[in-house]
Write a protein that holds these residues in place. Structure first.
Motif, PDB file in Angstrom:
ATOM      1  N   PRO A   7       0.316  -7.155   6.715  1.00 15.23           N
ATOM      2  CA  PRO A   7       1.185  -6.017   6.430  1.00 15.23           C
ATOM      3  C   PRO A   7       1.557  -5.215   7.675  1.00 15.23           C
ATOM      4  O   PRO A   7       1.487  -3.992   7.708  1.00 15.23           O
ATOM      5  N   VAL A   8       1.959  -5.909   8.728  1.00 12.26           N
ATOM      6  CA  VAL A   8       2.314  -5.255   9.989  1.00 12.26           C
ATOM      7  C   VAL A   8       3.811  -4.992  10.009  1.00 12.26           C
ATOM      8  O   VAL A   8       4.615  -5.900   9.793  1.00 12.26           O
ATOM      9  N   ASP A   9       4.180  -3.755  10.276  1.00 10.71           N
ATOM     10  CA  ASP A   9       5.585  -3.380  10.417  1.00 10.71           C
ATOM     11  C   ASP A   9       6.067  -3.966  11.747  1.00 10.71           C
ATOM     12  O   ASP A   9       5.536  -3.611  12.800  1.00 10.71           O
ATOM     13  N   MET A  54       0.145  -0.829  10.537  1.00 12.14           N
ATOM     14  CA  MET A  54      -0.036  -1.177   9.132  1.00 12.14           C
ATOM     15  C   MET A  54      -0.143   0.095   8.309  1.00 12.14           C
ATOM     16  O   MET A  54      -0.807   1.047   8.728  1.00 12.14           O
ATOM     17  N   GLN A  66       0.607  -1.932   1.846  1.00 15.58           N
ATOM     18  CA  GLN A  66       0.300  -3.132   2.621  1.00 15.58           C
ATOM     19  C   GLN A  66       0.878  -4.368   1.929  1.00 15.58           C
ATOM     20  O   GLN A  66       1.438  -5.245   2.590  1.00 15.58           O
ATOM     21  N   GLN A  78       4.627  -4.402   2.513  1.00 15.90           N
ATOM     22  CA  GLN A  78       4.994  -4.795   3.871  1.00 15.90           C
ATOM     23  C   GLN A  78       4.790  -6.289   4.097  1.00 15.90           C
ATOM     24  O   GLN A  78       5.623  -6.958   4.710  1.00 15.90           O
ATOM     25  N   ALA A 115      -6.733  -5.750   7.925  1.00 17.19           N
ATOM     26  CA  ALA A 115      -5.777  -5.678   6.813  1.00 17.19           C
ATOM     27  C   ALA A 115      -6.497  -5.774   5.475  1.00 17.19           C
ATOM     28  O   ALA A 115      -7.586  -6.336   5.372  1.00 17.19           O
ATOM     29  N   GLU A 172      -3.255 -10.370   2.894  1.00 17.70           N
ATOM     30  CA  GLU A 172      -2.490 -11.355   3.657  1.00 17.70           C
ATOM     31  C   GLU A 172      -1.911 -12.332   2.639  1.00 17.70           C
ATOM     32  O   GLU A 172      -2.600 -12.721   1.688  1.00 17.70           O
TER      33      GLU A 172
END
Length: 125
Positions: free
Chosen positions: A35-37, A43, A50, A53, A115, A118
């Motif tokens: 969930p990395v922008d 995150m 999360q 994203q 996180a 995933e």
């Protein structure tokens, strides 16, 4: 024949792997999306944000390769806490609204970068 797929609208791979690989022009294997922008490298905090994203990253990769959500045939969801299943599922259901893909969901001991979720995806045209 394989084709590497990459888009700046999803986070760069953080290891020796590709965002996605297309095989024979008909099957797309999307690496697990954290969930990395991609714009900020950060995150969000909540499992809902999360999940959103991670799925936005997945949708960007699908679009880059010419696929759509309805092409997704299988998802694997990894959760840091299986207690987040219902919250994750509520967000996930907004992205796949018909002809839902097969899916499995596991609790993992830990996920990269701390996180909470995933998501790995396979799509077929």
């Amino acid at each position: 024949m394989k084709k590497i797929i990459s888009t700046p609208r999803a986070p760069k791979a953080v290891g020796p792997y590709s965002q996605a690989t297309e095989a024979s022009g008909t099957t797309l294997y999307v690496s697990g999306q954290l969930p990395v922008d991609p714009a900020t490298g950060t995150m969000p905090e909540s499992i809902e944000e999360q999940t959103r994203q991670a799925l936005e990253n997945t949708m960007a990769i699908l679009a880059e390769a010419g696929y759509a959500p309805e092409h997704v045939v299988k998802s694997t969801v990894l959760l840091a806490d299986i207690g987040d299943f219902a919250a994750m599922n509520g967000v996930y259901a907004r992205y796949y609204t018909r002809d839902m893909p097969a899916r499995v969901c596991y609790q993992a001991a830990a996920l990269p970068m701390g996180a909470k979720v995933e998501i790995e995806t396979i799509a077929v045209k």
